[in-house]
Motif scaffolding. Structure first.
Motif, PDB file in Angstrom:
ATOM      1  N   THR A  20      12.204 -20.167 -78.410  1.00 14.07           N
ATOM      2  CA  THR A  20      12.725 -19.763 -76.790  1.00 14.07           C
ATOM      3  C   THR A  20      12.805 -21.047 -75.672  1.00 14.07           C
ATOM      4  O   THR A  20      12.370 -21.862 -75.874  1.00 14.07           O
ATOM      5  CB  THR A  20      11.788 -19.055 -76.137  1.00 14.07           C
ATOM      6  N   ILE A  21      14.267 -21.217 -75.055  1.00 18.26           N
ATOM      7  CA  ILE A  21      14.512 -21.780 -74.295  1.00 18.26           C
ATOM      8  C   ILE A  21      14.365 -21.279 -72.558  1.00 18.26           C
ATOM      9  O   ILE A  21      15.510 -20.850 -72.693  1.00 18.26           O
ATOM     10  CB  ILE A  21      16.220 -22.636 -74.423  1.00 18.26           C
ATOM     11  N   PRO A  22      13.265 -21.089 -72.134  1.00 20.66           N
ATOM     12  CA  PRO A  22      13.750 -19.750 -70.770  1.00 20.66           C
ATOM     13  C   PRO A  22      14.505 -19.738 -70.243  1.00 20.66           C
ATOM     14  O   PRO A  22      15.340 -19.470 -69.606  1.00 20.66           O
ATOM     15  CB  PRO A  22      12.176 -20.348 -70.292  1.00 20.66           C
ATOM     16  N   GLU A  23      15.200 -21.588 -69.973  1.00 22.23           N
ATOM     17  CA  GLU A  23      16.336 -21.746 -68.662  1.00 22.23           C
ATOM     18  C   GLU A  23      17.668 -21.130 -69.210  1.00 22.23           C
ATOM     19  O   GLU A  23      18.242 -20.540 -68.368  1.00 22.23           O
ATOM     20  CB  GLU A  23      16.407 -22.771 -68.827  1.00 22.23           C
ATOM     21  N   LEU A  24      17.761 -20.512 -70.402  1.00 22.07           N
ATOM     22  CA  LEU A  24      19.240 -19.938 -70.706  1.00 22.07           C
ATOM     23  C   LEU A  24      19.142 -19.102 -71.327  1.00 22.07           C
ATOM     24  O   LEU A  24      19.818 -18.283 -72.036  1.00 22.07           O
ATOM     25  CB  LEU A  24      19.567 -20.852 -72.646  1.00 22.07           C
ATOM     26  N   THR A  42      27.372 -26.175 -72.185  1.00 23.06           N
ATOM     27  CA  THR A  42      27.944 -28.065 -71.861  1.00 23.06           C
ATOM     28  C   THR A  42      26.903 -28.391 -71.038  1.00 23.06           C
ATOM     29  O   THR A  42      26.538 -28.109 -70.253  1.00 23.06           O
ATOM     30  CB  THR A  42      28.991 -28.517 -71.556  1.00 23.06           C
ATOM     31  N   ARG A  43      26.198 -29.736 -71.513  1.00 23.13           N
ATOM     32  CA  ARG A  43      24.397 -29.782 -70.425  1.00 23.13           C
ATOM     33  C   ARG A  43      24.936 -31.241 -69.217  1.00 23.13           C
ATOM     34  O   ARG A  43      25.932 -32.487 -70.119  1.00 23.13           O
ATOM     35  CB  ARG A  43      23.264 -30.558 -71.828  1.00 23.13           C
ATOM     36  N   LYS A  44      24.421 -30.961 -68.477  1.00 24.94           N
ATOM     37  CA  LYS A  44      24.204 -31.676 -67.125  1.00 24.94           C
ATOM     38  C   LYS A  44      23.019 -32.780 -67.669  1.00 24.94           C
ATOM     39  O   LYS A  44      22.234 -32.665 -68.820  1.00 24.94           O
ATOM     40  CB  LYS A  44      24.242 -31.555 -65.915  1.00 24.94           C
ATOM     41  N   PRO A  45      23.024 -34.062 -67.409  1.00 25.31           N
ATOM     42  CA  PRO A  45      21.289 -34.793 -66.872  1.00 25.31           C
ATOM     43  C   PRO A  45      20.653 -34.290 -66.855  1.00 25.31           C
ATOM     44  O   PRO A  45      20.808 -32.855 -65.713  1.00 25.31           O
ATOM     45  CB  PRO A  45      22.601 -36.448 -66.655  1.00 25.31           C
ATOM     46  N   GLY A  46      19.276 -34.251 -67.113  1.00 21.74           N
ATOM     47  CA  GLY A  46      18.238 -33.873 -67.445  1.00 21.74           C
ATOM     48  C   GLY A  46      17.284 -33.000 -68.758  1.00 21.74           C
ATOM     49  O   GLY A  46      17.458 -33.471 -69.732  1.00 21.74           O
ATOM     50  N   THR A  47      16.179 -32.669 -67.982  1.00 22.48           N
ATOM     51  CA  THR A  47      15.413 -31.582 -68.817  1.00 22.48           C
ATOM     52  C   THR A  47      15.561 -29.988 -69.697  1.00 22.48           C
ATOM     53  O   THR A  47      15.551 -30.093 -68.623  1.00 22.48           O
ATOM     54  CB  THR A  47      13.997 -32.492 -68.639  1.00 22.48           C
ATOM     55  N   LEU A  48      15.558 -30.097 -70.646  1.00 23.50           N
ATOM     56  CA  LEU A  48      15.721 -28.987 -71.298  1.00 23.50           C
ATOM     57  C   LEU A  48      14.768 -28.977 -71.984  1.00 23.50           C
ATOM     58  O   LEU A  48      14.247 -28.856 -73.650  1.00 23.50           O
ATOM     59  CB  LEU A  48      16.989 -27.844 -72.053  1.00 23.50           C
ATOM     60  N   PHE A  63      18.966 -34.911 -71.751  1.00 22.47           N
ATOM     61  CA  PHE A  63      20.185 -35.475 -71.918  1.00 22.47           C
ATOM     62  C   PHE A  63      20.493 -35.931 -71.261  1.00 22.47           C
ATOM     63  O   PHE A  63      19.615 -36.580 -69.597  1.00 22.47           O
ATOM     64  CB  PHE A  63      20.697 -34.011 -71.355  1.00 22.47           C
ATOM     65  N   LYS A  64      20.681 -37.611 -71.284  1.00 26.57           N
ATOM     66  CA  LYS A  64      21.647 -39.059 -70.255  1.00 26.57           C
ATOM     67  C   LYS A  64      23.139 -38.395 -70.431  1.00 26.57           C
ATOM     68  O   LYS A  64      23.625 -38.563 -70.956  1.00 26.57           O
ATOM     69  CB  LYS A  64      20.989 -39.879 -71.014  1.00 26.57           C
TER      70      LYS A  64
END
Length: 67
Positions: A20-24, A42-48, A63-64
């Motif tokens: 699971t990826i709760p944020e998504l 499409t991801r922006k820099p940050g942590t998933l 993601f960097k």
């Protein structure tokens, strides 16, 4: 850049198969003998952050910004 996460389910079992990826809002049952593709968009820099369905096994994808 559009991103697809490929989960290799070889010998997977138990709650770890319930990825699971709760944020998504992602909830996938990982195939035991094969690959499970998860579209991350499409991801922006940050942590998933991700977890198993029970929250016992956790992790994160960082993601960097492309230099």
């Amino acid at each position: 850049m559009p991103t697809t996460l490929v989960l290799h389910g070889k010998d997977s079992g138990g709650c770890a198969r319930a990825f699971t990826i709760p944020e998504l809002g992602v909830q996938e049952i990982v195939k035991r003998d094969g690959d499970t593709d998860v579209d991350l968009g499409t991801r922006k820099p940050g942590t998933l952050r991700f977890t198993c369905a029970m929250g016992m096994q956790t992790g994160a994808i960082e993601f960097k910004k492309d230099l």
